[in-house]
Structure formats: C-alpha cells, structure tokens
Design a protein around this motif. Structure first.
Motif, PDB file in Angstrom:
ATOM      1  N   HIS A   8      34.384  56.147  34.644  1.00 55.07           N
ATOM      2  CA  HIS A   8      33.475  55.168  35.249  1.00 55.07           C
ATOM      3  C   HIS A   8      34.172  53.812  35.417  1.00 55.07           C
ATOM      4  CE1 HIS A   8      30.333  58.112  34.143  1.00 55.07           C
ATOM      5  NE2 HIS A   8      29.783  57.643  35.248  1.00 55.07           N
ATOM      6  N   TYR A   9      35.112  53.511  34.544  1.00 56.83           N
ATOM      7  CA  TYR A   9      35.907  52.287  34.634  1.00 56.83           C
ATOM      8  C   TYR A   9      36.622  52.238  35.986  1.00 56.83           C
ATOM      9  CZ  TYR A   9      39.877  49.198  33.327  1.00 56.83           C
ATOM     10  OH  TYR A   9      40.831  48.220  33.274  1.00 56.83           O
ATOM     11  N   MET A  10      37.345  53.311  36.312  1.00 57.88           N
ATOM     12  CA  MET A  10      38.074  53.344  37.580  1.00 57.88           C
ATOM     13  C   MET A  10      37.123  53.457  38.768  1.00 57.88           C
ATOM     14  SD  MET A  10      41.196  52.727  37.123  1.00 57.88           S
ATOM     15  CE  MET A  10      41.892  53.146  38.704  1.00 57.88           C
ATOM     16  N   GLU A  11      36.058  54.209  38.602  1.00 57.44           N
ATOM     17  CA  GLU A  11      35.088  54.346  39.689  1.00 57.44           C
ATOM     18  C   GLU A  11      34.472  52.996  40.029  1.00 57.44           C
ATOM     19  OE1 GLU A  11      30.925  56.676  40.630  1.00 57.44           O
ATOM     20  OE2 GLU A  11      32.338  57.609  39.237  1.00 57.44           O
ATOM     21  N   LEU A  12      34.161  52.197  39.006  1.00 59.93           N
ATOM     22  CA  LEU A  12      33.613  50.867  39.234  1.00 59.93           C
ATOM     23  C   LEU A  12      34.578  50.027  40.058  1.00 59.93           C
ATOM     24  CD1 LEU A  12      31.525  48.566  38.571  1.00 59.93           C
ATOM     25  CD2 LEU A  12      32.988  48.056  36.596  1.00 59.93           C
ATOM     26  N   LEU A  21      36.532  45.175  42.523  1.00 58.84           N
ATOM     27  CA  LEU A  21      37.859  44.929  41.962  1.00 58.84           C
ATOM     28  C   LEU A  21      38.037  43.438  41.660  1.00 58.84           C
ATOM     29  CD1 LEU A  21      40.565  46.240  41.213  1.00 58.84           C
ATOM     30  CD2 LEU A  21      41.324  45.754  43.528  1.00 58.84           C
ATOM     31  N   ILE A  22      37.579  42.605  42.560  1.00 56.21           N
ATOM     32  CA  ILE A  22      37.688  41.151  42.360  1.00 56.21           C
ATOM     33  C   ILE A  22      36.792  40.701  41.206  1.00 56.21           C
ATOM     34  CG2 ILE A  22      37.156  38.893  43.394  1.00 56.21           C
ATOM     35  CD1 ILE A  22      38.018  40.194  46.125  1.00 56.21           C
ATOM     36  N   ILE A  23      35.526  41.130  41.227  1.00 59.58           N
ATOM     37  CA  ILE A  23      34.540  40.673  40.240  1.00 59.58           C
ATOM     38  C   ILE A  23      34.842  41.180  38.836  1.00 59.58           C
ATOM     39  CG2 ILE A  23      32.106  40.886  39.547  1.00 59.58           C
ATOM     40  CD1 ILE A  23      31.517  40.944  42.659  1.00 59.58           C
ATOM     41  N   PHE A  24      35.160  42.469  38.714  1.00 59.90           N
ATOM     42  CA  PHE A  24      35.290  43.084  37.398  1.00 59.90           C
ATOM     43  C   PHE A  24      36.724  43.158  36.876  1.00 59.90           C
ATOM     44  CE2 PHE A  24      31.358  44.911  39.187  1.00 59.90           C
ATOM     45  CZ  PHE A  24      30.460  44.399  38.250  1.00 59.90           C
ATOM     46  N   MET A  25      37.720  42.928  37.737  1.00 55.57           N
ATOM     47  CA  MET A  25      39.102  43.006  37.271  1.00 55.57           C
ATOM     48  C   MET A  25      39.877  41.726  37.585  1.00 55.57           C
ATOM     49  SD  MET A  25      41.488  44.580  35.647  1.00 55.57           S
ATOM     50  CE  MET A  25      40.853  46.210  35.405  1.00 55.57           C
ATOM     51  N   ALA A  26      39.942  41.346  38.846  1.00 58.83           N
ATOM     52  CA  ALA A  26      40.819  40.237  39.229  1.00 58.83           C
ATOM     53  C   ALA A  26      40.435  38.922  38.546  1.00 58.83           C
ATOM     54  CB  ALA A  26      40.838  40.072  40.746  1.00 58.83           C
ATOM     55  N   ILE A  27      39.185  38.531  38.651  1.00 63.66           N
ATOM     56  CA  ILE A  27      38.778  37.242  38.068  1.00 63.66           C
ATOM     57  C   ILE A  27      38.977  37.220  36.554  1.00 63.66           C
ATOM     58  CG2 ILE A  27      36.830  35.666  37.667  1.00 63.66           C
ATOM     59  CD1 ILE A  27      35.890  36.415  40.547  1.00 63.66           C
ATOM     60  N   PRO A  28      38.448  38.226  35.813  1.00 63.70           N
ATOM     61  CA  PRO A  28      38.679  38.172  34.361  1.00 63.70           C
ATOM     62  C   PRO A  28      40.156  38.240  33.975  1.00 63.70           C
ATOM     63  CG  PRO A  28      37.006  39.829  34.879  1.00 63.70           C
ATOM     64  CD  PRO A  28      37.575  39.336  36.172  1.00 63.70           C
ATOM     65  N   TYR A  66      32.294  33.827  31.803  1.00 64.04           N
ATOM     66  CA  TYR A  66      32.286  34.749  32.941  1.00 64.04           C
ATOM     67  C   TYR A  66      32.200  36.188  32.435  1.00 64.04           C
ATOM     68  CZ  TYR A  66      33.544  37.140  37.224  1.00 64.04           C
ATOM     69  OH  TYR A  66      33.518  37.980  38.314  1.00 64.04           O
ATOM     70  N   PHE A  67      33.039  36.509  31.445  1.00 65.35           N
ATOM     71  CA  PHE A  67      33.049  37.886  30.947  1.00 65.35           C
ATOM     72  C   PHE A  67      31.775  38.213  30.182  1.00 65.35           C
ATOM     73  CE2 PHE A  67      34.596  41.757  28.928  1.00 65.35           C
ATOM     74  CZ  PHE A  67      35.183  42.359  30.021  1.00 65.35           C
ATOM     75  N   LEU A  68      31.133  37.239  29.584  1.00 66.77           N
ATOM     76  CA  LEU A  68      29.829  37.479  28.960  1.00 66.77           C
ATOM     77  C   LEU A  68      28.841  37.938  30.029  1.00 66.77           C
ATOM     78  CD1 LEU A  68      27.939  37.422  26.505  1.00 66.77           C
ATOM     79  CD2 LEU A  68      27.500  34.991  27.051  1.00 66.77           C
ATOM     80  N   GLY A  69      28.885  37.314  31.202  1.00 68.18           N
ATOM     81  CA  GLY A  69      28.031  37.751  32.309  1.00 68.18           C
ATOM     82  C   GLY A  69      28.361  39.162  32.759  1.00 68.18           C
ATOM     83  N   VAL A  70      29.651  39.495  32.861  1.00 64.02           N
ATOM     84  CA  VAL A  70      30.085  40.853  33.210  1.00 64.02           C
ATOM     85  C   VAL A  70      29.576  41.839  32.166  1.00 64.02           C
ATOM     86  CG1 VAL A  70      32.115  42.366  33.378  1.00 64.02           C
ATOM     87  CG2 VAL A  70      32.088  40.167  34.571  1.00 64.02           C
ATOM     88  N   PHE A  71      29.746  41.488  30.892  1.00 70.05           N
ATOM     89  CA  PHE A  71      29.304  42.356  29.799  1.00 70.05           C
ATOM     90  C   PHE A  71      27.807  42.643  29.903  1.00 70.05           C
ATOM     91  CE2 PHE A  71      27.301  42.939  25.713  1.00 70.05           C
ATOM     92  CZ  PHE A  71      28.049  43.963  25.151  1.00 70.05           C
ATOM     93  N   ILE A  72      27.013  41.611  30.050  1.00 68.88           N
ATOM     94  CA  ILE A  72      25.552  41.783  30.120  1.00 68.88           C
ATOM     95  C   ILE A  72      25.184  42.652  31.320  1.00 68.88           C
ATOM     96  CG2 ILE A  72      23.366  40.560  30.536  1.00 68.88           C
ATOM     97  CD1 ILE A  72      24.603  38.230  28.831  1.00 68.88           C
ATOM     98  N   TYR A  73      25.763  42.352  32.471  1.00 73.96           N
ATOM     99  CA  TYR A  73      25.461  43.131  33.676  1.00 73.96           C
ATOM    100  C   TYR A  73      25.803  44.606  33.476  1.00 73.96           C
ATOM    101  CZ  TYR A  73      25.671  45.011  38.355  1.00 73.96           C
ATOM    102  OH  TYR A  73      25.485  45.806  39.457  1.00 73.96           O
ATOM    103  N   LEU A  74      27.018  44.895  33.019  1.00 70.79           N
ATOM    104  CA  LEU A  74      27.441  46.288  32.876  1.00 70.79           C
ATOM    105  C   LEU A  74      26.736  47.005  31.731  1.00 70.79           C
ATOM    106  CD1 LEU A  74      31.259  46.051  33.627  1.00 70.79           C
ATOM    107  CD2 LEU A  74      29.443  46.954  35.101  1.00 70.79           C
ATOM    108  N   PHE A  75      26.405  46.281  30.687  1.00 73.00           N
ATOM    109  CA  PHE A  75      25.697  46.909  29.579  1.00 73.00           C
ATOM    110  C   PHE A  75      24.347  47.458  30.047  1.00 73.00           C
ATOM    111  CE2 PHE A  75      23.083  47.040  25.746  1.00 73.00           C
ATOM    112  CZ  PHE A  75      23.907  47.790  24.907  1.00 73.00           C
ATOM    113  N   PHE A  76      23.617  46.640  30.790  1.00 69.93           N
ATOM    114  CA  PHE A  76      22.285  47.062  31.228  1.00 69.93           C
ATOM    115  C   PHE A  76      22.302  47.956  32.460  1.00 69.93           C
ATOM    116  CE2 PHE A  76      21.232  43.430  28.532  1.00 69.93           C
ATOM    117  CZ  PHE A  76      20.286  44.026  27.720  1.00 69.93           C
TER     118      PHE A  76
END
Length: 165
Positions: A8-12, A21-28, A66-76
């Motif tokens: 799911h990591y790669m699929e995302l 790719l930009i939101i979940f990998m490049a920026i962080p 920023y990553f806290l926002g990513v974490f919350i989004y992906l967790f839920f």
C-alpha cells in the motif's frame, strides 16, 4: 502474465501521479533531508546561530507538523480501513506503512524541541544531542519503510491472500 502486487506504501505513491508522490514523499523527504544535511554542518561546527541553523529549525518545525497532518490523514483513511476490512497485503505491507507512519514520532519530537515545548531546561549541547537522535531515528524508520515498501509483499506472505487482523 503474473500480476505484480505492491505494498500500500508503493500504491499510495504510484496513484494520482504526481500529486501523491509530492504530498506523501517529496515534501516530507525534502524537509527531513534539509534537516539531516544542515544537522551535519551544525554538529561539525557546533553552530547554534547561523543561517544554516535557522534553516534547520524552520525545516524541523514545518516537517514535524506537516508529517503530523500526513499521519492523521493516512491513519484514518488507510490504516483503520485496511485493518477493519482485512486489506493488508502481508507483514511486509504492515511494516512498510507502520514504519512510514512512525516517522511522526521523531519529526514531531524535533518540532517540539525547536519550539521549546520539550527539553526546555537543558544545555544547548543536550538539545543538540537529542535533535541528532531524532534525525537518526527518522532516517532509520524512513529507510526501513522504503525497503519494505518496495518489496513485493507476496514474498513475505504465508498462505497467500489478504491478512485479517
């Protein structure tokens, strides 16, 4: 032809190109690598007041929140649905996503340290040491996530199929 299964990591990262790719990998990663690279200069020169230190501080604070926002989004939106519906693609999938999301701990630690919310009464050297520890932890968990994320999850599955948790 056999269908290639991905975590799911790669699929995302592969879905909704280039935005995911930009939101979940490049920026962080850009923020975290900025912290890691500037950290080397700061530690080598014991620099606590230059522009490099300011860049390190700003990247650490922005990266943490920023990553806290990513974490919350992906967790839920990913972890809970995958867990409740038994959608995990084996232990490699869980490791990839779990280690990716665990990056929130060192990144938020850095942000809170920079904001003075933790380790307030410590010396600059003690704070510098903790900051470097957070950088090291983040690099370790991020690389574990990438390694397992790129692995075909079927290689670690026993009996095939999706995992029910």
């Amino acid at each position: 032809m056999k269908k290639v299964t991905m975590t799911h990591y790669m699929e995302l990262l592969a879905t909704n190109q280039p935005w995911n790719l930009i939101i979940f990998m490049a920026i962080p990663v850009i923020l975290a690598e900025t912290v890691a690279i500037t950290e080397l200069f700061i530690l080598f020169k014991r620099d606590t007041g230059s522009g490099i230190r300011k860049l390190n501080k700003v990247a650490g604070i922005i990266g943490g929140f920023y990553f806290l926002g990513v974490f919350i989004y992906l967790f839920f939106n990913a972890v809970i649905p995958l867990t409740t519906k038994g959608g995990w693609r084996g232990i490699g999938d869980i490791i990839a996503v779990g280690f990716y999301l665990s990056g929130v701990v060192p990144l938020m630690g850095m942000a809170l340290l920079e904001l003075g919310a933790i380790y307030k009464n410590k010396t600059p050297e003690q704070k510098m040491f903790l900051h470097a520890v957070f950088v090291a932890i983040f690099l370790a968990v991020a690389h574990i996530a990438m390694i397992f994320g790129m692995l075909n999850p079927e290689l670690l599955m026993v009996g095939g199929g999706n995992m029910n948790m």
